[in-house]
Design an enzyme around this catalytic site. Structure first.
Site, PDB file in Angstrom:
ATOM      1  N   PHE A   1       0.828  -1.200   0.000  1.00 21.72           N
ATOM      2  CA  PHE A   1       0.000   0.000   0.000  1.00 21.72           C
ATOM      3  C   PHE A   1       0.867   1.256   0.000  1.00 21.72           C
ATOM      4  CE2 PHE A   1      -3.251  -2.941   1.379  1.00 21.72           C
ATOM      5  CZ  PHE A   1      -4.431  -2.385   0.895  1.00 21.72           C
ATOM      6  N   ASP A   2       0.581   2.146  -0.946  1.00 19.82           N
ATOM      7  CA  ASP A   2       1.131   3.496  -0.894  1.00 19.82           C
ATOM      8  C   ASP A   2       0.538   4.179   0.343  1.00 19.82           C
ATOM      9  OD1 ASP A   2       2.382   5.905  -1.849  1.00 19.82           O
ATOM     10  OD2 ASP A   2       0.428   6.538  -2.595  1.00 19.82           O
ATOM     11  N   LEU A   3       1.122   5.307   0.757  1.00 14.51           N
ATOM     12  CA  LEU A   3       0.639   5.999   1.952  1.00 14.51           C
ATOM     13  C   LEU A   3      -0.163   7.253   1.594  1.00 14.51           C
ATOM     14  CD1 LEU A   3       0.461   6.305   4.991  1.00 14.51           C
ATOM     15  CD2 LEU A   3       2.784   7.265   4.987  1.00 14.51           C
ATOM     16  N   ASP A   4       0.521   8.302   1.116  1.00 16.22           N
ATOM     17  CA  ASP A   4      -0.158   9.559   0.782  1.00 16.22           C
ATOM     18  C   ASP A   4      -1.139   9.349  -0.373  1.00 16.22           C
ATOM     19  OD1 ASP A   4       1.356  10.875   2.695  1.00 16.22           O
ATOM     20  OD2 ASP A   4       2.906  11.460   1.271  1.00 16.22           O
TER      21      ASP A   4
ATOM     22  N   ILE B   1      -0.665  -1.193  -4.567  1.00 13.13           N
ATOM     23  CA  ILE B   1      -1.925  -0.445  -4.538  1.00 13.13           C
ATOM     24  C   ILE B   1      -1.616   1.017  -4.270  1.00 13.13           C
ATOM     25  CG2 ILE B   1      -4.139  -0.175  -3.355  1.00 13.13           C
ATOM     26  CD1 ILE B   1      -3.830  -3.206  -2.587  1.00 13.13           C
TER      27      ILE B   1
END
Length: 226
Positions: free
Chosen positions: A5-8, A162
């Site tokens: 998972f990406d964060l921002d 993602i």
């Protein structure tokens, strides 16, 4: 199955803090700030790539100063001018319960990413948090994904990336990792589709239903349930 998972723009809406910190850096250097719409496209790419265009100069010393000013405000204020998107915590819990192994893989400096994950009490869902170094090393998403795969000895065929921006999709493709784009962040459907996203989701519940219920991740790309 592993989900990166990406964060921002994927787990949290960090727009207020990032934009305010960018404006602070530009104002401190006597530069005019772009509109919110223009600034939005700089959320996601590595900071080292954003500021040369923002300040209109390739001068490495000036860019280093701009980044230092930006980070000074961001580390103390901007980091927490942030919120978890609706449905994220419940979705992460559902995916974890369904047996998926989750990781945070973000171009944000790892030291900041860890603070955000802990601040919003998301640590329990993730096997690890990976980000860039403050000097820009592994800021490129392709390099970062390669680093995570190698460090954790994960198979690309058993992994999805993602994220909400083209950098997430392109980075995944460079590593033969399948990629899912999300539309609640900062990228558009056209951006994600053009980058080659295998799936595009409009909400976290939709993503969870597709992954945890239909079993799409267990099939080769292009083979779906009839």
């Amino acid at each position: 199955m592993h989900l990166f998972f990406d964060l921002d723009g994927t787990l949290t809406d960090s727009r207020p803090g990032i934009m305010a910190s960018m404006r602070y850096a530009l104002a401190t250097l006597g530069r005019e700030s772009p509109t919110d719409e223009a600034l939005l496209r700089f959320i996601g790419p590595p900071t080292q790539d954003a500021f040369p265009e923002l300040i209109g100069s390739p001068d490495p010393e000036l860019n280093a100063r701009a980044i230092a000013i930006y980070r000074d405000r961001y580390a103390s204020l901007g980091l927490f001018e942030n919120s978890v998107y609706p449905g994220i915590s419940a979705g992460l819990a559902a995916l974890t319960e369904a047996g998926f192994r989750l990781w945070v893989v973000t171009s944000k400096p790892e030291v900041f990413a860890n603070q955000v994950i802990d601040h919003f009490k998301l640590r329990r869902y993730f096997r690890g948090v990976y980000g860039s170094e403050l000097n820009g090393v592994r800021g490129n998403k392709g390099e970062l994904i390669a680093h995570v795969l190698a460090s954790e000895r994960l198979a690309a065929a058993e992994t999805w990336m993602i994220g909400d921006r083209l950098h997430d999709i392109r980075g995944a493709k460079l590593n033969s990792v399948r990629a899912a784009g999300v539309l609640w962040g900062y990228g558009s459907r056209a951006e994600l589709a053009d980058a080659g996203a295998d799936e595009i989701f409009t909400s976290m519940p939709e993503l969870v239903a597709t992954f945890a219920v239909s079993g799409v991740v267990l099939k080769p790309v292009g083979q779906r349930e009839p």
